[in-house]
Scaffold this active site. Structure first.
Site, mmCIF file in Angstrom:
data_model
loop_
_atom_site.group_PDB
_atom_site.id
_atom_site.type_symbol
_atom_site.label_atom_id
_atom_site.label_comp_id
_atom_site.label_asym_id
_atom_site.label_seq_id
_atom_site.Cartn_x
_atom_site.Cartn_y
_atom_site.Cartn_z
ATOM 1 N N PRO A 2 -1.362 -3.043 -3.769
ATOM 2 C CA PRO A 2 -2.640 -2.402 -3.987
ATOM 3 C C PRO A 2 -2.592 -0.900 -4.164
ATOM 4 C CG PRO A 2 -2.301 -2.829 -1.660
ATOM 5 C CD PRO A 2 -1.013 -2.956 -2.366
ATOM 6 N N GLU A 3 -2.570 -0.457 -5.366
ATOM 7 C CA GLU A 3 -3.045 0.895 -5.666
ATOM 8 C C GLU A 3 -4.470 0.659 -6.152
ATOM 9 O OE1 GLU A 3 -1.496 4.135 -6.399
ATOM 10 O OE2 GLU A 3 0.469 3.730 -5.538
ATOM 11 N N HIS A 91 0.490 -16.870 5.977
ATOM 12 C CA HIS A 91 -0.229 -15.599 5.871
ATOM 13 C C HIS A 91 -1.551 -15.694 5.126
ATOM 14 C CE1 HIS A 91 3.353 -14.006 7.624
ATOM 15 N NE2 HIS A 91 4.067 -14.191 6.542
ATOM 16 N N ARG A 110 1.928 -8.513 5.913
ATOM 17 C CA ARG A 110 2.144 -7.424 6.873
ATOM 18 C C ARG A 110 0.939 -7.151 7.765
ATOM 19 N NH1 ARG A 110 5.051 -2.570 3.723
ATOM 20 N NH2 ARG A 110 5.253 -1.756 5.827
ATOM 21 N N LYS A 152 -4.223 26.088 1.418
ATOM 22 C CA LYS A 152 -3.546 24.912 1.978
ATOM 23 C C LYS A 152 -2.032 25.012 1.810
ATOM 24 C CE LYS A 152 -6.844 22.242 3.458
ATOM 25 N NZ LYS A 152 -7.575 21.145 3.390
#
Length: 271
Positions: A2-3, A91, A110, A152
């Site tokens: 997943p992006e 899973h 996971r 920053k």
DNA sequence: CGGGACACCTGCCTGC
DNA sequence: TGCAGGCAGGTGTCCC
């Protein structure tokens, strides 16, 4: 998995099955996700799905009652739409069963993923309440990057991966966008010029949009047992290409670690 | 407060 | 072939 592009591809894949459908059951086989799955999730049973939306990498299933089921795929989560009678595999943690006899099945080895429940009339969960703008909207601008980055010290790569700055830029596309914009990922965010933030903003939008388009191929066989993606691999310029020649100048791509994440860049093209 | 390290968890690949 | 070790697309939390 997943992006942001893959989450969006998942959304496009599941929405046609869910929108307008009635939820007739919810099966939770393992509550131990990123946060424990609440018992109250079962309140969604009997509800009609009004829409499937996305915010950052969260998928939001909007119910008629005003309640919401909010899914996050974490690092290894996958969603499939299949016949509810198909036996679960390892899973397969959650099924959202529909009146059609199909179900939305959430698989996540996971268990970094999440399934949150927002009861009708309740506030959006805090995980979603402090998110920056969507990268593919006009709310995400170079001016914003320039403004927020002032002073920053963090590496620009970490800066654009910060969800408070802009959502949905994961490790792969952070690397790719910085290559496209010709910016060294180690450069301090506060030391990137306005002009280069202009280029970076365009690069982020372009790489994400392109990846979503390429995901459309995967979308076609989304409901098949295992349409395994990998579709974007050919398009990657730097990610995972350490030692290979830069596509622009043939200098070997280098890798290093920034913020505990694998980072790839061309030492010639990126300054 | 900003910045950075760490935690959560399993599967898969590499190298001995 | 087996096993130890390292690594992975995310992100909230804790500590300095």
């Amino acid at each position: 998995m997943p992006e942001l592009p893959e989450v969006e591809v998942s959304r496009l894949g599941i929405a046609p099955y869910l929108e307008g459908a009635q939820i007739t059951g919810i099966i939770v086989r393992d509550r131990r996700l990123r946060w424990p799955v609440e018992e109250a999730l079962s309140d969604a049973v009997g509800q009609t799905v009004m829409a499937v939306n996305r915010r950052a990498k969260y998928l939001i299933i909007e119910l008629q009652s005003g309640g919401r089921i909010i899914l996050h795929l974490g690092m290894s989560g996958k969603l499939r739409v299949l016949d509810a009678a198909v036996p679960p595999i390892k899973h397969d943690h959650i099924d959202i069963v529909l009146a059609s006899g199909k179900c939305l099945r959430f698989n996540d080895p996971r268990r970094f993923g999440a399934c949150l429940w927002q009861a009708p009339g309740h506030e959006i969960p805090t995980q979603l309440s402090h998110l920056g703008p969507e990268p593919l909207t006009d709310d995400f601008t170079a001016d914003r990057l320039a403004l927020l980055s002032r002073g920053k010290q963090v590496a620009v790569k970490n800066f654009i991966m910060d969800n408070a700055v802009v959502v949905g830029v994961g490790n792969i596309y952070a690397n790719e966008a910085l290559f496209m914009a010709g910016i060294d990922p180690r450069r301090k965010a506060g030391k990137v010029s306005a002009t280069r933030y202009q280029q970076l903003t365009g690069a982020i939008k372009e790489v994400l949009a392109k990846a979503i388009q390429q995901g459309g191929t995967t979308l076609k066989d989304f409901t098949q047992t295992d349409g395994n993606p990998g579709y974007f691999k050919q398009s990657l310029s730097v990610y995972g290409r350490a030692g290979e020649p830069c596509i622009a100048c043939e200098t070997p791509i280098e890798s290093l670690t920034i913020g505990q994440r694998n980072t790839f860049y061309c030492p010639q093209c990126q300054r």
